[in-house]
Write an enzyme that holds these catalytic residues in place. Structure first.
Site, PDB file in Angstrom:
ATOM      1  CD  GLU A 208      -3.277   0.465   2.001  1.00 54.27           C
ATOM      2  OE1 GLU A 208      -4.232   1.234   2.063  1.00 54.27           O
ATOM      3  OE2 GLU A 208      -3.193  -0.594   2.645  1.00 54.27           O
TER       4      GLU A 208
ATOM      5  CD  GLU B 133      -4.880  -0.775   8.851  1.00 48.63           C
ATOM      6  OE1 GLU B 133      -5.501  -0.428   7.835  1.00 48.63           O
ATOM      7  OE2 GLU B 133      -4.046  -1.718   8.863  1.00 48.63           O
TER       8      GLU B 133
END
Length: 817
Positions: free
Chosen positions: A409, A669
């Site tokens: 990502e 996260e």
């Protein structure tokens, strides 16, 4: 091409990537334990070289741009110390150029310049084919009173060199037996097999680099805390077993035999790479696997992907995250990756022959943003939270504000960036960094829709746009940067783009705001996504009115103020009934308070209801990315400071301190990305370096320490220290009061200090920089107070919301009660 590069042309050569360009990695099924796939050396990277004469050297300048990431050498020496240059842009629209003084590198007479260009963000796996299938390309010029050399078809080109493969996601393969780039750049060295470069066209703009550059950050490098050598697996009844430890070391050198592996622990997650010095026979390959965590048990039921004590890498998804180096067998050799970066705390090393390691240094790579804030409190866990937040920012501010630095990502997600942007601006001077990224947002803006991308620059695997709270970063971040740094430039150059965005939403969705896509991401108690769209649109319009006035557009200011009232009326009609919210989540209340949707007595009542709701939830939040960054500021803005402290000091899930108890050294996260009780979270989305939740540090600066701008750039400062005044009876179980806070902020106006203590009465120390003024709102603990030893009667002071109001000129102050 005109201007600096008037006579220069982009050049390239034939180059084939090791993967299919345009591969859609997200959602694609991969074999189990794909992360054990080996790096396979390719033919090398595109290199370009040119010999030239120089009659003088003083004042020589080199300008270059690249489609990809480049390093440049002149006469055996590297040019500059930037990494991953010239930086990531939407290559369909723009490439940046850099300028260097190369006076010290040139010689009178014969010279050679050489550049190596990797696919980088241009055609590496991260791009997903979004910028086409072109090979890495170079644009370069050197001048010294006259043009000395410019890229054209007379340059030589080859694919080769020591770096045989380089990719941001997968890593790097370097062969120490190949001639190095510095050596190849020496005049007179024969370039066997090199052919003429091919001139290629580029339709985008070539513009100067903006802001701080990506570098190895000075003073942040780390040595490993422990080195664990093992040679296989012990079977302990788990799925994978546990590593068989041969020895644990805390200093070098350490020898690694063939068949052995070593796990290096830095004690802190960082972003960058490991610089290695080693000795071994020619042809021995040293392999490095980068990881954020170790497997804790060998149990698949706990999410482990290998034996207990081995590196856990399955959360990298399709990113391989590796570096290989082939030894040349010439005594001590050093290797540091060049065209990639990793998010890691641990590195596993192995080799196919005996190797003696003599040095390890984890070099931290990121934008070299000057750090401006310092925070310390009486609570060690809060101090760790502050540290984790700063390390997350250091790692993820790398050319763009990435969401994470390790998996497949590493993209410029807008929602994360806007939620964290004020915290970022306290921690470091990020004005230029965001000015560059807003340029990326404009380049990626929808031509017809005016929409801002979910990520910027856009890439093939993530090309959506106009998601509420994410796209709204295009309005919120310019406002935040102006308020924090006081420079209108960022607003003025972005204003037309913001208007295009607002007009596109009005045309497509009326007063409903941007599209309801992500909502309050990862919230435990999620509200309506359409609600998020509406409140953020109201916020956008409020900020547009303010910014219009600030840059001298009063007519626009009136227009957006009226639109805000219309959008507010739409919100009340859609999301309220008889003056009350239809929904009842924490986030709905928080955003209504934070964005001024409710005011006056209604706001006070809502803040009290929010505090009660939090208490009934075990003094815990239930918010996601959006509700969390506005939560504590909204509470303190309406007198609920005690609840804000309850949340800050909470250690049960979900909370800011919970992950620290689970071993976090950065912000995660998810609140529960890993737990000691159950193991690892789902690998589909489980980053251990994801800064968004660290936005609570904004509240510590603004409210607990009490440093906030009254005017843009802190020309006028609000000092409003907020001690922890919870009584013993009010303290949640297991919590202790914060008894002191010390803060410094090197603002655009100068150094601001704010420190308070309640350990011996109330003592407050502050400093106001020259050229600024401050309004001190002092909490009332007694009827009298002293300022620098002079007693004052509180009756003589203006009192607002239970605080003494004192106007301060530049200087240092000690205030006691």
């Amino acid at each position: 091409m005109t201007g600096i590069f008037e006579h220069a042309k982009f050049i390239t050569t034939d180059f084939t990537n090791y993967f299919e360009n345009g591969e859609k990695v997200w959602g694609q099924r991969r074999p189990a334990l794909y992360q054990h796939t080996e790096l396979v050396p390719g033919d090398g990277l595109p290199m370009f070289a040119k010999d030239f004469d120089a009659r003088r050297t003083k004042g020589a300048k080199l300008y270059f741009s690249a489609l990809g990431c480049a390093e440049i050498y002149i006469n055996g020496q590297r040019v500059g110390n930037d990494e991953m240059a010239p930086g990531w842009t939407d290559y369909n629209k723009r490439a940046l150029y850099r300028e260097y003084d190369v006076s010290s590198l040139l010689r009178r007479g014969k010279n050679r310049v050489l550049a190596v260009v990797s696919p980088g963000w241009y055609t590496g796996r991260i791009a997903g084919g979004y910028y086409g299938n072109g090979a890495p390309s170079l644009l370069l010029k050197i001048e010294c009173g006259e043009e000395l050399v410019s890229t054209d078809g007379s340059w030589l080109a080859s694919v080769g060199g020591p770096i045989r493969l380089a990719d941001i996601w997968d890593g790097e393969y370097r062969d120490g037996n190949e001639t190095g780039y510095a050596e190849l750049s020496e005049p007179g060295r024969v370039l066997d097999g090199w052919k003429k470069a091919r001139v290629t066209k580029y339709a985008g703009k070539i513009t100067p680099y903006i802001g701080s550059t990506v570098r190895v950050r000075e003073g942040l490098s780390r040595a490993p805390e422990t080195l664990t050598v093992f040679d296989g697996v012990e079977h302990n009844g788990s799925d994978y077993g546990k590593i068989h430890v041969c020895g644990v070391y805390d200093k070098l050198p350490v020898k690694l035999e063939r068949g052995q592996k070593m796990v290096l622990d830095l004690g802190q997650e960082v972003v960058g790479h490991l610089a290695v010095a080693a000795k071994g026979e020619k042809g021995v390959t040293v392999k490095m696997r980068y990881a954020e965590f170790l497997n804790d048990s060998g149990l698949i039921s706990r999410g482990n992907d290998g034996p207990e004590g081995s590196v856990y890498t399955i959360n990298l998804r399709s990113a391989l995250g590796k570096a290989y180096y082939v030894l040349a067998g010439k005594g001590e050799e050093t290797y540091r990756p060049t065209f990639t970066f990793f998010g890691f705390r641990y590195v596993e090393l192995s080799a196919d022959g005996e190797v003696e390691f003599t040095s390890f240094t984890a070099e931290v790579v990121g934008n070299d943003n000057r750090e401006t804030g310092k925070l310390e409190t009486s609570n060690a866990m809060v101090n760790k939270l502050i540290s984790n937040t700063l390390w997350g920012q250091r790692g993820n501010y790398l050319s763009v504000p990435t969401d994470c630095p390790q998996r497949d990502e590493r993209l410029g997600w807008t929602g994360d960036a806007q939620a964290f942007s004020v915290t970022a601006a306290y921690n470091a001077d990020v004005y230029g960094f965001f000015r560059k990224w807003l340029q990326d947002m404009r380049d990626s803006q929808g031509k017809q829709t005016g929409g801002y991308g979910h990520v910027n620059p856009r890439v093939g695997c993530c090309d959506g746009e106009n998601a509420s709270a994410w796209a709204d970063a295009g309005v919120i971040i310019p406002y935040n940067m102006y308020r924090m740094f006081g420079d209108k430039t960022i607003v003025e150059e972005h204003f037309a783009s913001m208007e295009k965005y607002i007009n596109g939403l009005l045309e497509a969705r009326g007063l409903a705001g941007a599209y309801p896509v992500f909502g309050d991401w990862l919230a435990y108690d999620k509200c309506s996504n359409e609600f998020i769209s509406s409140v953020y649109f109201i916020r956008d319009l409020e900020l547009m009115a303010y910014m219009s006035a600030e840059i001298g557009k009063p007519g626009k200011a009136r227009k957006y103020a009226k639109l805000r009232e219309d959008a507010l009326a739409y919100f009340r009609k859609t999301f309220m009934r008889r003056g009350k919210l239809k929904g009842d989540t924490q986030t709905e209340k928080v955003l209504c308070l934070a964005f001024g949707i409710v005011t006056g007595k209604d706001a006070d009542a809502m803040a009290k209801a929010l505090a009660k709701q939090i208490a009934e939830n075990g003094d815990r939040l239930s918010t996601g990315f959006l509700g969390s960054y506005t939560l504590c500021p909204a509470l303190s803005s309406f007198g609920q400071d005690k609840t804000a402290y309850d949340l800050l000091l909470q250690r049960n899930e979900p909370s800011w301190l919970y992950s620290i108890d689970q071993g976090a050294t950065t912000i995660w996260e998810r609140w529960n990305s890993y737990t000691k009780a159950t193991g690892f979270g789902h690998v589909g989305m489980n980053s251990f370096n994801h800064y968004a939740y660290g936005s609570v540090v904004e509240w510590i600066y603004r409210f607990s320490a009490g440093i906030e701008p009254l005017e843009p750039g802190f020309r006028s400062i609000l000092l409003r220290p907020t001690p922890d005044t919870r009584t013993d009876a009010e303290l949640p179980e297991g919590q202790e009061r914060v008894t002191w806070v010390k803060a410094e902020y090197d603002s655009a106006a100068g150094l601001i200090k704010s420190a308070w203590s309640t350990e011996d009465g109330f003592v407050y120390d502050c400093a106001v920089p020259e050229g600024a003024v401050a309004r001190l709102e002092l909490p009332v603990f007694a009827g009298k107070f002293t300022v620098n030893g002079v007693e004052h009667d509180g009756k003589d002071c203006e009192t607002v919301n239970g605080r003494y109001v004192i106007n301060l000129a530049p200087g240092e102050y000690e205030i006691t009660q």
